[in-house]
Design a protein around this motif. Structure first.
Motif, mmCIF file in Angstrom:
data_model
loop_
_atom_site.group_PDB
_atom_site.id
_atom_site.type_symbol
_atom_site.label_atom_id
_atom_site.label_comp_id
_atom_site.label_asym_id
_atom_site.label_seq_id
_atom_site.Cartn_x
_atom_site.Cartn_y
_atom_site.Cartn_z
ATOM 1 N N GLU A 1 0.842 -1.197 0.000
ATOM 2 C CA GLU A 1 0.000 0.000 0.000
ATOM 3 C C GLU A 1 0.877 1.247 0.000
ATOM 4 O O GLU A 1 0.651 2.185 -0.777
ATOM 5 N N LEU B 1 2.693 1.603 -3.378
ATOM 6 C CA LEU B 1 1.820 2.087 -4.447
ATOM 7 C C LEU B 1 1.491 3.557 -4.259
ATOM 8 O O LEU B 1 1.312 4.296 -5.215
ATOM 9 N N LYS B 2 1.429 3.966 -2.981
ATOM 10 C CA LYS B 2 1.104 5.368 -2.721
ATOM 11 C C LYS B 2 2.279 6.256 -3.110
ATOM 12 O O LYS B 2 2.101 7.280 -3.774
ATOM 13 N N GLY C 1 3.114 5.446 -7.035
ATOM 14 C CA GLY C 1 1.909 5.193 -7.848
ATOM 15 C C GLY C 1 2.005 5.749 -9.255
ATOM 16 O O GLY C 1 1.759 5.015 -10.236
ATOM 17 N N ILE D 1 4.467 3.894 -11.464
ATOM 18 C CA ILE D 1 4.016 2.527 -11.767
ATOM 19 C C ILE D 1 2.920 2.557 -12.812
ATOM 20 O O ILE D 1 2.935 1.799 -13.791
ATOM 21 N N HIS E 1 -6.270 1.500 -11.548
ATOM 22 C CA HIS E 1 -5.177 1.747 -10.597
ATOM 23 C C HIS E 1 -5.705 2.439 -9.349
ATOM 24 O O HIS E 1 -5.354 2.070 -8.227
ATOM 25 N N CYS F 1 -5.695 1.012 -5.478
ATOM 26 C CA CYS F 1 -5.151 1.699 -4.304
ATOM 27 C C CYS F 1 -6.215 1.809 -3.216
ATOM 28 O O CYS F 1 -5.954 1.546 -2.040
ATOM 29 N N VAL G 1 5.120 -3.108 -11.280
ATOM 30 C CA VAL G 1 5.359 -3.002 -9.836
ATOM 31 C C VAL G 1 6.713 -3.596 -9.476
ATOM 32 O O VAL G 1 7.452 -3.064 -8.645
#
Lengths: 126, 287
Positions: free
Chosen positions: B13, B16-17, B20, B23, B52, B56, B100
């Motif tokens: 998490e 990805l934050k 983000g 990616i 996406h 998230c 990723v």
């Protein structure tokens, strides 16, 4: 208990079944009809089952029985207005109502029996 | 295991934050190449951006994937419409893994790698989901077409005032016969026709089952007060019927549709000039 009305039209009897019949009602109808045929010396009986949505083997046998009784009393029975679903059900039940005449609607049923009585009325040529 | 799973999810998490944007950009690039080079890039980018975001959100909200699945289903349907195979669609989803992974590789923390393994399983699931959606959508289309075909192949036509015909083409099975029977009986009620012709010229084979179905239809029509004629029985079929010992009882059969129509017309009181009359008429015209 509600009785099925039996209407008279010249020498025809018209029985319009408006509710889903139960066994008792069927037996009562059978008795009443036999009596009325004798009293009015009717030539034909039209049973209108347009409003009947549910049939079982009992109804099928009842129609055949009424037809036989009427024939003994010299009246011909025509069953009119059978719905497609009812016809399919009877066929699936293996009941073909042999000996019972049928017509699509009341009008055609009357015509079927009417021609017959008219033919009787024609004087024999000498 | 659960503790690990939770920690892994958290790590992804965070990743990805933080990463983000990068990616997503990389994913769109990869997907545009792998998922068929002729894809509409802007459209694809739009769809992937939405997915996406949903991904998230799903990670933040303890794995509620309903939004995400809805978007994936939409992607899958869209791809199917545009003529992509289900593999293309799945590949688009799977290419997220590479995007990723590239982000994970540049991260030195080994924990992130464990997170990636968890994430990989997660993406696999999503990929399979798009595959499934594709298959269900396809099945629905096929069954719809089969139904339409059944409807189309059993027309009830009016031959004459009070005379209906059902030209049957193709193999008769129980489902089809049911449709034929229902349509014919319904048409009898609607038109008040007293005669019906069931034409089996286009039926390649008649076995006991088909004969049984035909008999049932005729008897049902008779119960309603209409008379049925079966026509179009070809020589071989007549031979088969006799060889199988099928009894048509008192059902009227004619060899051609024309004969059946003539019979029905005569029964309903229309005067049909026979061949003899026609000859006489032609002779009188000539003289």
């Amino acid at each position: 208990m509600d009785r099925v009305p039996i209407l008279r039209l010249d020498d025809l009897l018209i029985v319009s079944i408006q509710l889903d019949l139960e066994d008792q009602g069927v037996l009562a109808l059978q008795e009443d009809l036999a009596e009325v045929i004798v009293r009015t010396s009717a030539r034909g009986v039209i049973i209108d089952i347009t409003a009947v949505e549910i049939v079982d083997s009992f109804i099928g046998r009842m129609l055949a029985a009424i037809a036989s009784i009427s024939r003994v009393l010299d009246a011909e029975t025509v069953v009119v207005g059978m719905r497609p679903a009812v016809a399919i059900t009877l066929v699936e039940l293996g009941l073909s109502l042999g000996g019972v005449r049928t017509a699509l609607d009341l009008e055609k049923g009357v015509a079927l029996l009417g021609n017959r009585s008219a033919a009787r009325a024609v004087p024999v040529p000498r | 295991m659960t503790v690990h799973g939770e920690a892994d999810r958290l790590r992804m998490e965070v990743l990805l934050k933080e990463r983000g944007e990068a990616i997503l950009k990389r994913w769109i690039d990869l997907a545009a190449v792998s998922g068929g080079g002729h894809a509409d890039r802007v459209l694809l980018a739009g769809r992937l951006t939405e997915i996406h975001h949903a991904l998230c959100r799903s990670l933040e909200q303890d794995g509620d994937t309903s939004d995400l699945r809805g978007l994936l289903a939409e992607l899958s349907r869209g791809q199917a419409r545009e003529g992509f195979t289900p593999s293309d669609t799945a590949t688009v989803v799977f290419s997220l893994k590479q995007a990723v992974y590239e982000a994970v590789e540049s991260d030195e923390d080994t924990g992130t790698l464990r997170g990636y393994i968890w994430f990989s399983r997660y993406v696999d699931e999503l990929g399979l989901f798009t595959f499934e959606t594709y298959v269900t959508a396809r099945e629905r289309i096929i069954s719809g077409q089969a139904e339409q075909l059944l409807e189309l192949s059993t027309p009830v036509v009016k031959l004459w005032d009070g005379i209906l015909a059902v030209p049957l083409v193709g193999t008769l099975d129980s489902a089809r016969t049911q449709v034929v029977m229902e349509k014919l009986l319904q048409a009898l009620v609607e038109t008040g026709a007293g005669h019906a012709v069931i034409d089996i010229t286009g039926v390649p084979a008649v076995d006991t089952e088909v004969a049984q179905h035909l008999l049932k239809t005729v008897v049902a029509a008779r119960l309603m007060g209409a008379e049925c004629v079966v026509s179009g029985i070809r020589p071989q079929i007549a031979q088969t019927i006799v060889a199988l010992g099928i009894q048509f009882g008192d059902i009227i059969t004619k060899s051609s549709l024309a004969d059946a129509l003539a019979h029905a017309l005569r029964r309903s009181g229309v005067r049909v000039p026979g061949a003899a009359d026609q000859l006489a008429g032609a002779a009188s015209e000539r003289s």
